[in-house]
Design an enzyme around this catalytic site. Structure first.
Site, PDB file in Angstrom:
ATOM      1  N   LYS A  81       0.858  -1.197   0.000  1.00 28.12           N
ATOM      2  CA  LYS A  81       0.000   0.000   0.000  1.00 28.12           C
ATOM      3  C   LYS A  81       0.891   1.244   0.000  1.00 28.12           C
ATOM      4  O   LYS A  81       1.914   1.282   0.710  1.00 28.12           O
ATOM      5  CB  LYS A  81      -0.886  -0.032   1.252  1.00 28.12           C
ATOM      6  N   SER A 156      -9.788   1.670   2.693  1.00 30.62           N
ATOM      7  CA  SER A 156      -8.917   2.429   1.827  1.00 30.62           C
ATOM      8  C   SER A 156      -7.835   1.628   1.114  1.00 30.62           C
ATOM      9  O   SER A 156      -7.286   2.105   0.127  1.00 30.62           O
ATOM     10  CB  SER A 156      -8.241   3.528   2.649  1.00 30.62           C
ATOM     11  N   SER A 180      -9.876  -0.633   6.954  1.00 32.00           N
ATOM     12  CA  SER A 180      -9.293  -0.496   5.612  1.00 32.00           C
ATOM     13  C   SER A 180      -8.564  -1.701   5.060  1.00 32.00           C
ATOM     14  O   SER A 180      -8.184  -1.695   3.897  1.00 32.00           O
ATOM     15  CB  SER A 180      -8.342   0.697   5.577  1.00 32.00           C
TER      16      SER A 180
HETATM   17  N1  GLN Z   1     -13.106   4.003   6.022  1.00 31.46           N
HETATM   18  C1  GLN Z   1     -12.601   4.453   7.286  1.00 31.46           C
HETATM   19  C2  GLN Z   1     -12.227   5.914   7.166  1.00 31.46           C
HETATM   20  O1  GLN Z   1     -12.477   6.466   6.172  1.00 31.46           O
HETATM   21  C3  GLN Z   1     -11.441   3.619   7.694  1.00 31.46           C
HETATM   22  C4  GLN Z   1     -10.194   3.955   6.994  1.00 31.46           C
HETATM   23  C5  GLN Z   1      -9.015   3.131   7.377  1.00 31.46           C
HETATM   24  O2  GLN Z   1      -9.133   2.107   8.054  1.00 31.46           O
HETATM   25  N2  GLN Z   1      -7.860   3.628   7.014  1.00 31.46           N
HETATM   26  O3  GLN Z   1     -11.710   6.496   8.067  1.00 31.46           O
END
Ligand code: GLN
Length: 487
Positions: A81, A156, A180
């Site tokens: 990532k 994400s 994410s």
């Molecule tokens: N979707 C969640 C957010 O937007 C979690 C994101 C993540 O785990 N990085 O904060």
């Protein structure tokens, strides 16, 4: 070379490479060729680091030629990532503000994976600064779901999840602050793990919300995920939040089944999920019970408040962590008349809309006069959630829930409505707030023939049990019949 290594597991590839049946160079070439041929449609990689990959593969092959063992991931392609820093290879967080930044060091997880023989193919797409649930917030265009190019891969870490599902690499690394890793794993039909807070060093992970962030593995099967976590886990003196003590053994017990284990299905996390996700969860619970586990429903009341607490705590921490992007130290700089104008101009141009929204939410939640009403209260809710889980684990070894309330949605379906996007993580967020581990395991198909993920939650450092249950669930899981876009 005999057969193609595309679609093989990390275990299979490492075995073939270590026994000289195939070279790491051949495995790398094959996977890179597939990425180059097919990623135009998917946009899972922001950057392919071909030269570095071939050099790593060569190093593995040279060790083997000398009779040395390169390690448990010998020659195994891995995708990273793009919020994990890589020395000399640009690391963008999918943001314009870091577009041209080449870090001077490698994240600890990358050093560990490489030391075990893994070959990094490149950097994968994400929602900008890991804020989002669909990878549509990337400033380099969205990633698509390899089972349906009109749908999102989740987020994400959507790039890492899509790359593994598409067989571009058997394993990948992502980060999970509120879901994410697990949510995109569920939407792409693969395995994703959020480890116990502190089990994996975050040195070299670009910070989003430091009390929640964890790095974890993606794989197409449970054993590969356990193997990768085993490699990256452990104390690191460069990360003061990393735990001491021995790394739990995640593999020796993994095939031992669920006989006698107590498994609780969290009632609060079934409310409002799609019909086919609900059915899949019932079937998963029945399968575990047929394999000898005691499965019961239970209430974990405080998890209902997880989402609200998260959307105060995570933006508050983000607003503070993202203060460092000021146009001075590194990253994008837009000149103004004075220092203050330079800050404003750089941040205005460099950050996308969701990142700005989070910074504003967080700054507000922390502002004097509101601090206790918002941030302080959210922290108290967090304590309630930890307490609620503690009670649940007095009677159960692990807990079960859906990973995501729905299967993968269409691109654009939630992009204009932040709140509906935030709701995608209702099932995954409570574990981050508690600091506990959880895994998403693919469990057949749901609405629109898209993959479903079932989540197994465990208490802190309960990874070994968690993987054992995950492996049992995988054994009894319906397969995904739908073809990948390129098959
Ligand atoms: N979707 C969640 C957010 O937007 C979690 C994101 C993540 O785990 N990085 O904060």
């Amino acid at each position: 070379m005999t057969a193609s290594t595309i679609g093989m597991s990390a275990f299979e590839i490492a075995t073939l490479v270590r026994s000289k049946q195939v070279s790491a160079a051949e495995v790398t070439h094959e996977h890179l060729a597939l990425v180059k041929a097919r990623d135009g449609d998917l946009n899972s990689f922001l950057q392919i680091s071909e030269e570095a990959a071939l050099a790593s593969a060569k190093a593995v092959d040279e060790m083997i030629a000398k009779g040395e063992d390169p390690g448990a991931l010998a020659g195994v392609p891995i995708a990273l990532k793009d919020n994990l820093v890589t020395r000399g290879i640009s690391t963008t967080c999918a943001s314009q503000i870091l577009k041209a930044w080449k870090p001077p060091y490698d994240a600890t997880v990358i050093l560990k994976a490489r030391a075990a023989g893994a070959v990094a193919l490149g950097k994968t797409n994400l929602d900008e600064f890991a804020m989002g649930s669909s990878t549509e917030n990337s400033s380099f265009g969205p990633t698509r779901n390899p089972y349906d190019l009109g749908r999102v891969p989740g987020g994400s870490s959507g790039g890492s999840a899509a790359a593994v599902a598409a067989k571009f690499a058997p394993i990948a690394l992502g980060s999970d602050t509120g879901g994410s890793i697990r949510q995109p794993a569920a939407l792409c039909g693969i395995v994703g793990v959020k480890p116990t807070y502190g089990l994996v060093s975050r040195y070299g992970l670009i910070a989003f919300a430091s009390s929640l962030d964890q790095i974890g593995p993606f794989a197409r099967n449970v054993k590969d995920a356990a193997l990768l976590l085993q490699v990256i886990a452990g104390h690191d003196r460069m990360d003061s939040t990393s735990l001491g003590g021995p790394v739990p053994d995640l593999l020796s017990d993994i095939e031992n089944g669920v006989e006698g284990l107590r498994i609780g299905v969290i009632e609060e996390l079934i409310d409002g999920v799609s019909p086919m996700v609900g059915t899949a969860l019932d079937s998963a619970a029945n399968s575990l019970s047929a394999q000898g586990a005691q499965v019961e429903h239970l209430s974990v009341p405080a998890v209902k408040y997880g989402l609200s607490a998260y959307y105060l705590i995570a933006p508050a921490e983000a607003s503070s962590n993202l203060a460092r992007y000021d146009g001075v130290r590194y990253g994008l700089r837009v000149e103004g008349q004075d220092m203050n104008e330079t800050y404003v101009a750089s941040r205005t141009k460099g950050f996308g809309p969701e990142v700005k929204r989070r910074i504003m939410l967080g700054t507000f939640a922390l502002s004097s006069g509101y601090y206790d009403a918002y941030y302080g209260r959210a922290q108290r809710v967090r304590t309630m959630i930890i307490d609620s889980f503690r009670k649940a684990y007095e009677s159960f070894d692990v807990l079960l829930s859906p990973t995501s309330p729905t299967t993968a949605f269409e691109l654009g379906a939630k992009a204009a409505d932040p709140l509906s996007m935030y709701l995608s993580d209702v099932c995954t967020i409570p574990t981050n707030l508690a600091g506990h581990p959880a895994i998403s395991v693919p469990y057949g198909e749901g609405e629109n023939e898209m993959p479903i993920g079932v989540q197994i939650l465990a208490p802190a450092l309960g990874e070994a049990n968690m993987f054992k249950v995950a492996r049992a669930l995988e054994r009894g899981a319906p397969l995904i019949a739908k073809k990948l876009f390129w098959e």
